[in-house]
Enzyme design. Structure first.
Site, mmCIF file in Angstrom:
data_model
loop_
_atom_site.group_PDB
_atom_site.id
_atom_site.type_symbol
_atom_site.label_atom_id
_atom_site.label_comp_id
_atom_site.label_asym_id
_atom_site.label_seq_id
_atom_site.Cartn_x
_atom_site.Cartn_y
_atom_site.Cartn_z
ATOM 1 N N LYS A 104 0.874 -1.183 0.000
ATOM 2 C CA LYS A 104 0.000 0.000 0.000
ATOM 3 C C LYS A 104 0.899 1.217 0.000
ATOM 4 O O LYS A 104 2.049 1.157 0.422
ATOM 5 C CB LYS A 104 -0.885 0.019 1.251
ATOM 6 C CG LYS A 104 -2.160 0.811 1.065
ATOM 7 C CD LYS A 104 -3.180 0.018 0.277
ATOM 8 C CE LYS A 104 -4.445 0.802 0.034
ATOM 9 N NZ LYS A 104 -5.501 -0.052 -0.532
HETATM 10 P P1 NAD Z 1 -13.607 7.321 -3.006
HETATM 11 O O1 NAD Z 1 -12.662 8.383 -2.605
HETATM 12 O O2 NAD Z 1 -13.966 7.123 -4.441
HETATM 13 O O3 NAD Z 1 -15.013 7.483 -2.217
HETATM 14 C C1 NAD Z 1 -15.095 7.611 -0.833
HETATM 15 C C2 NAD Z 1 -16.532 8.020 -0.496
HETATM 16 O O4 NAD Z 1 -16.695 7.992 0.930
HETATM 17 C C3 NAD Z 1 -16.917 9.425 -0.946
HETATM 18 O O5 NAD Z 1 -18.258 9.404 -1.396
HETATM 19 C C4 NAD Z 1 -16.818 10.239 0.346
HETATM 20 O O6 NAD Z 1 -17.657 11.393 0.342
HETATM 21 C C5 NAD Z 1 -17.322 9.218 1.330
HETATM 22 N N1 NAD Z 1 -16.980 9.476 2.725
HETATM 23 C C6 NAD Z 1 -15.796 9.858 3.241
HETATM 24 N N2 NAD Z 1 -15.920 10.011 4.562
HETATM 25 C C7 NAD Z 1 -17.197 9.707 4.884
HETATM 26 C C8 NAD Z 1 -17.939 9.679 6.090
HETATM 27 N N3 NAD Z 1 -17.369 9.999 7.245
HETATM 28 N N4 NAD Z 1 -19.250 9.310 6.032
HETATM 29 C C9 NAD Z 1 -19.834 8.990 4.865
HETATM 30 N N5 NAD Z 1 -19.187 8.998 3.692
HETATM 31 C C10 NAD Z 1 -17.882 9.358 3.702
HETATM 32 O O7 NAD Z 1 -12.981 5.970 -2.388
HETATM 33 P P2 NAD Z 1 -13.266 4.485 -2.855
HETATM 34 O O8 NAD Z 1 -12.255 4.091 -3.875
HETATM 35 O O9 NAD Z 1 -14.711 4.294 -3.110
HETATM 36 O O10 NAD Z 1 -12.854 3.692 -1.523
HETATM 37 C C11 NAD Z 1 -13.735 3.587 -0.409
HETATM 38 C C12 NAD Z 1 -13.188 2.513 0.530
HETATM 39 O O11 NAD Z 1 -13.103 1.268 -0.171
HETATM 40 C C13 NAD Z 1 -11.785 2.761 1.086
HETATM 41 O O12 NAD Z 1 -11.712 2.175 2.377
HETATM 42 C C14 NAD Z 1 -10.883 1.968 0.145
HETATM 43 O O13 NAD Z 1 -9.656 1.615 0.724
HETATM 44 C C15 NAD Z 1 -11.767 0.765 -0.084
HETATM 45 N N6 NAD Z 1 -11.468 0.005 -1.291
HETATM 46 C C16 NAD Z 1 -11.445 0.613 -2.512
HETATM 47 C C17 NAD Z 1 -11.187 -0.154 -3.643
HETATM 48 C C18 NAD Z 1 -11.211 0.455 -5.025
HETATM 49 O O14 NAD Z 1 -11.099 -0.312 -5.993
HETATM 50 N N7 NAD Z 1 -11.413 1.740 -5.165
HETATM 51 C C19 NAD Z 1 -10.910 -1.531 -3.518
HETATM 52 C C20 NAD Z 1 -10.970 -2.125 -2.263
HETATM 53 C C21 NAD Z 1 -11.253 -1.337 -1.157
#
Ligand code: NAD
Length: 420
Positions: A104
Site C-alpha cells: 500500500k
Molecule cells: P472514493 O474516494 O472514491 O469514495 C469515498 C466516499 O466515501 C466518498 O463518497 C466520500 O464522500 C465518502 N466518505 C468519506 N468520509 C465519509 C464519512 N465519514 N461518512 C460517509 N461517507 C464518507 O474511495 P473508494 O475508492 O470508493 O474507496 C472507499 C473505501 O473502499 C476505502 O476504504 C478503500 O480503501 C476501499 N477500497 C477501494 C477499492 C477500489 O477499488 N477503489 C478496492 C478495495 C477497497
C-alpha cells in the site's frame, strides 16, 4: 487511547493466529514488513512556490508474488495506516488466490486543494522517488482513495520514462485506452454485489432487500447501482456531506450517473430533486435495513454504535470499517459480517486480470472479465463458508477468511525458506 487501524489489523491477525495455533516464528514472519519506504519531496506550485509533501510505500509479505496495492492521496494518511492496509492486501490476495503479495502507499495531501498541474507534478515526483521499489515484477500500484485512472496513467508514464520504454504492467486501474482492463472501474462494487448475491442465494436473493450504503465513491456508488439493478431497495445512500433516504428505494443508478458527469451527491439532491429526504449522516449505519454496506472509510463501526446496528448483515466495502470491539459485539449479537478481505477483493482480482492482459499484450472483453471475477470471488466465498461451517459456528466469516489467507502465505513462506 483509541484503536488505530494497525491495532485492529494486528489484533485480527493474532486472533486468527491463536485459533490456528501458529508458532511464534510464523507470527514473527507474518507481522514483519519487507519494505517500508518513506519520502519527503518538493512539488512545484502553479504560483512558482513549492511545498514539501510526505509519502509512503510499504511492502508487507511477498512470498506469493509481487507486492500489490493501491496508492491513497488523503490528509489522514499515516505510516501505521499504510502498513495496516498493506497487511490486509497480503491476506486479500491470498483469500482470492491470486499470485500477489501485499502493498500500500499514500501521500499526505488533500487532492482537492491541488490544481491538475500540481497533482501531476506531485504524482510524477512521488513516482520518481518510488522507481527503485516499484515495477511489474516487484510492486504494482493501483488507485485507492483520492487517486484514479488519470493518476495511474501519470505513474505509468513516469516509470516508463525512467526505464526508456513503455511498461504497462507497472500499474493497474489505468484508463482503458492505455491498457486498462474493461470492467476495472466497477470491479470492487461488482465483486461486492456478487458476494452478496451468493450469500443470500438460499434466502431469497437480493431482490427486495433493503440496503443502506455509506460512501458514494468508486466503491459505494457502483455497489448501490448494481444491487439496485438486481432488484434491491437502496433505502439509504450517503457520502461525507449528505445522507439520503427513501423507504421505497433511492434511485442510486441515477445518482451514480449524475456523479459520473463530475457532480457531487449534494448537487444531485439540489439539482435533480430526486424522491428522497436528507437524514443525519450517522443514521445510515444504524438504519432499519437488511444489509449495511460501509463503503467509505475505516473504523465507522465501533463499540459506540455497534450495539445500535439493526441490520443482521454487514457487507464491508471499505477496508477496515469495523473495529475489533465492534466485531466482538456483532459476534455476540449474531450479526454476520462479510469481511473486507473477501467482500472488496473484486478490485485486486480485476487488477490481476489487467496485469495478466498487460503482460500478454491481449485484451479481454468485459463479459470475460466479469465472468472470471464472479468465478474467483464466488469460489473464495464458498471456500470461506465451508471453513466457517466446519468450525460448528464458533468462527466468524472474518476468522475463516483470515485463516485461509494466513495459511496460504505461511505455506508459501515455508516452501521458499529463508535466504541464504
Ligand atoms: P472514493 O474516494 O472514491 O469514495 C469515498 C466516499 O466515501 C466518498 O463518497 C466520500 O464522500 C465518502 N466518505 C468519506 N468520509 C465519509 C464519512 N465519514 N461518512 C460517509 N461517507 C464518507 O474511495 P473508494 O475508492 O470508493 O474507496 C472507499 C473505501 O473502499 C476505502 O476504504 C478503500 O480503501 C476501499 N477500497 C477501494 C477499492 C477500489 O477499488 N477503489 C478496492 C478495495 C477497497
Amino acid at each position: 487511547m483509541t484503536e488505530s487501524m494497525l491495532d485492529t489489523v494486528l489484533s485480527q491477525f493474532h486472533q486468527a493466529a491463536d485459533q490456528l495455533g501458529l508458532s511464534d516464528d510464523h507470527r514473527e514472519t507474518m507481522t514483519a514488513f519487507k519494505t517500508v519506504f518513506h519520502t519527503q519531496f518538493p512539488v512545484a506550485r502553479d504560483d512558482g512556490s513549492f511545498d514539501i509533501f510526505e509519502g509512503y510505500r510499504v511492502h508487507h509479505n511477498v512470498a506469493r508474488g509481487p507486492a500489490k496495492g493501491g496508492i491513497r492521496y488523503a490528509p489522514m494518511v499515516s505510516l501505521d495506516e499504510v502498513k495496516a492496509l498493506a497487511m490486509l492486501m497480503t491476506w486479500k490476495s491470498a483469500v482470492v488466490n491470486i499470485p500477489f503479495g501485499g502493498a500500500k502507499g499514500g501521500v499526505i495531501v488533500d487532492p482537492a486543494t491541488l490544481s491538475t498541474n500540481e497533482l501531476r507534478n506531485l504524482t510524477r515526483r512521488f513516482t520518481t522517488e518510488m522507481v527503485p521499489i516499484i515495477g511489474p515484477d516487484s510492486d504494482i500500484p493501483a488507485p485507492d482513495m483520492g487517486t484514479n485512472a488519470q493518476v495511474m496513467a501519470w505513474i505509468m508514464d513516469t516509470y516508463s520514462m525512467a526505464r526508456g520504454y513503455t511498461v504497462p504492467g507497472v500499474v493497474t486501474g489505468k484508463p482503458v485506452s492505455l491498457g486498462g482492463s474493461a470492467g476495472r472501474q466497477d470491479a470492487t462494487g461488482r465483486g461486492l454485489s456478487y458476494v452478496l448475491q451468493e450469500h443470500l442465494r438460499d434466502s431469497g436473493g437480493v431482490q427486495g432487500k433493503r440496503i443502506a450504503v455509506q460512501g458514494f465513491g468508486n466503491v459505494g456508488s457502483v455497489v448501490a447501482k448494481l444491487l439496485q439493478q438486481e432488484g434491491a431497495l437502496i433505502t439509504y445512500i450517503a457520502d461525507k456531506d449528505i445522507a439520503l433516504h427513501n423507504p421505497a428505494g433511492v434511485d442510486a443508478g441515477a445518482a451514480a450517473a449524475y456523479l459520473a458527469q463530475g457532480h457531487s451527491l449534494p448537487q444531485w439532491y439540489e439539482d435533480q430533486h430526486p424522491a428522497c429526504d436528507p437524514v443525519p449522516l450517522d443514521s445510515v449505519l444504524i438504519a432499519d435495513v437488511d444489509v449495511i454496506v460501509p463503503a467509505a472509510i475505516e473504523h465507522v463501526l465501533t463499540e459506540e454504535n455497534a450495539g445500535l446496528v439493526k441490520a443482521p448483515l454487514v457487507l464491508e466495502g471499505a477496508n477496515g470499517p469495523t473495529s475489533q470491539g465492534a466485531d466482538a459485539i456483532f459476534k455476540e449479537r449474531g450479526i454476520t459480517v462479510i469481511p473486507d478481505i473477501l467482500a472488496n477483493a473484486g478490485g485486486v482480482t480485476v487488477s490481476y486480470f489487467e496485469w495478466v492482459q498487460a503482460r500478454q499484450y491481449v485484451r479481454w472483453t468485459e463479459e470475460r472479465v466479469n465472468e472470471e471475477l464472479r468465478r474467483l470471488i464466488t469460489s473464495a466465498y464458498q471456500t470461506i463458508c465451508a471453513r466457517q461451517q466446519s468450525s460448528r459456528g464458533q468462527a466468524t466469516l472474518r476468522d475463516a477468511a483470515s485463516w485461509i489467507g494466513i495459511e496460504r502465505v505461511v505455506e508459501a513462506t515455508e516452501l521458499r525458506g529463508i535466504f541464504p
